[in-house]
Design an enzyme around this catalytic site. Structure first.
Site, PDB file in Angstrom:
ATOM      1  N   LYS A 127       1.443 -38.365  19.062  1.00 19.64           N
ATOM      2  CA  LYS A 127       1.630 -37.909  17.678  1.00 19.64           C
ATOM      3  C   LYS A 127       2.536 -36.674  17.693  1.00 19.64           C
ATOM      4  O   LYS A 127       2.244 -35.679  18.355  1.00 19.64           O
ATOM      5  CB  LYS A 127       0.251 -37.569  17.102  1.00 19.64           C
ATOM      6  CG  LYS A 127       0.138 -37.689  15.611  1.00 19.64           C
ATOM      7  CD  LYS A 127      -1.309 -37.495  15.203  1.00 19.64           C
ATOM      8  CE  LYS A 127      -1.484 -37.528  13.721  1.00 19.64           C
ATOM      9  NZ  LYS A 127      -2.840 -37.108  13.342  1.00 19.64           N
TER      10      LYS A 127
HETATM   11  C1  E4P Z   1      -3.654 -37.743  10.021  1.00 17.04           C
HETATM   12  O1  E4P Z   1      -3.397 -38.269  11.063  1.00 17.04           O
HETATM   13  C2  E4P Z   1      -4.358 -36.462   9.872  1.00 17.04           C
HETATM   14  O2  E4P Z   1      -5.155 -36.260  11.009  1.00 17.04           O
HETATM   15  C3  E4P Z   1      -5.289 -36.429   8.705  1.00 17.04           C
HETATM   16  O3  E4P Z   1      -5.310 -37.630   7.978  1.00 17.04           O
HETATM   17  C4  E4P Z   1      -5.212 -35.187   7.898  1.00 17.04           C
HETATM   18  O4  E4P Z   1      -6.165 -35.277   6.892  1.00 17.04           O
HETATM   19  P1  E4P Z   1      -6.700 -34.021   6.071  1.00 17.04           P
HETATM   20  O5  E4P Z   1      -5.698 -33.688   5.031  1.00 17.04           O
HETATM   21  O6  E4P Z   1      -7.995 -34.500   5.482  1.00 17.04           O
HETATM   22  O7  E4P Z   1      -6.889 -32.899   7.071  1.00 17.04           O
END
Ligand code: E4P
Length: 218
Positions: A87
């Site tokens: 990522k």
């Molecule tokens: C995506 O990969 C992120 O980890 C995640 O969806 C972020 O979500 P949040 O806005 O609830 O922290």
């Protein structure tokens, strides 16, 4: 649509996997910190533990923000298991790194995407997944779901292979709308997946069926 769970908590991952509908996991540095996972060895062991639970698609995020650092860290992560997807944040060196990972057959998830222009760049660099954060856009009074639709439209125009991974999902309506729009993947907390089970008419209907069965068989 694939379902990923957005957590680094092993019990939650096991619970979602046991339901039989889980296609992968997304983590991020905040989710890892929430589980108290710190230090390279612990991080690697934790990702190994996640990969042991699920069949594929474990997004592991790099911390570096410079090209060489992203490449070094991403390769270390990719070496943990074939299930790992590296990522990478949507920044200039991130896009360059995605292009290089792609050329070397390493799968990537371009994260922190908040505009269709960013998603277009990620696709052109060959990202396996692009992660638009819909909840965080909603939080600042922008329409997160509209962005999913725009990205779907652009990717379909040109046949990009990058999968639209709707992230930052807060509730079941987000998830359902993403499915209607045609997101390839939704990543969400365990609660959102489990909330899909619920309907009051299911509960009352089942109670009546069981009561009628009991009456007839007593
Ligand atoms: C995506 O990969 C992120 O980890 C995640 O969806 C972020 O979500 P949040 O806005 O609830 O922290």
């Amino acid at each position: 649509m694939k379902f990923f769970i957005d957590t680094a908590n092993l019990n939650e991952i096991k619970e979602a996997y046991d339901l039989g509908v889980l296609d992968g996991v997304t983590t991020n540095p905040s989710l890892m910190a929430k589980e108290g996972i710190a230090g390279k060895e612990k991080v690697i062991a934790h990702y190994k533990a996640i990969c042991d639970i699920v069949d594929n698609n474990v997004s592991a995020e790099v911390i570096a923000t410079d090209f060489e650092g992203i490449i070094r860290e991403g390769k270390d992560l990719a070496r943990i298991d074939d299930k790992i997807v590296v990522k990478v944040p949507m920044i200039k060196d991130g896009i360059k790194a995605i292009k290089k990972f792609t050329s070397e057959g390493i799968r990537t998830n371009c994260t922190l995407v908040f505009s269709s222009g960013q998603a277009l760049l990620a696709a052109k660099a060959g990202a396996s997944y692009v992660s638009p954060f819909i909840g965080r856009l909603d939080d600042i009074s922008q329409d997160g779901l509209e962005l999913i639709g725009q990205i779907r439209h652009i990717y379909d125009n040109y046949g990009y292979g990058t999968e639209v991974l709707a992230a930052s999902i807060r509730h079941t309506m987000h998830l359902i709308k993403c499915a209607e729009i045609g997101a390839d993947v939704a990543t969400c907390p365990l609660k959102v997946i489990m909330d899909l089970l619920n309907h009051p008419l299911t509960d009352s209907g089942l109670a009546k069926f069981l009561a009628d069965h009991k009456k007839a068989n007593s």
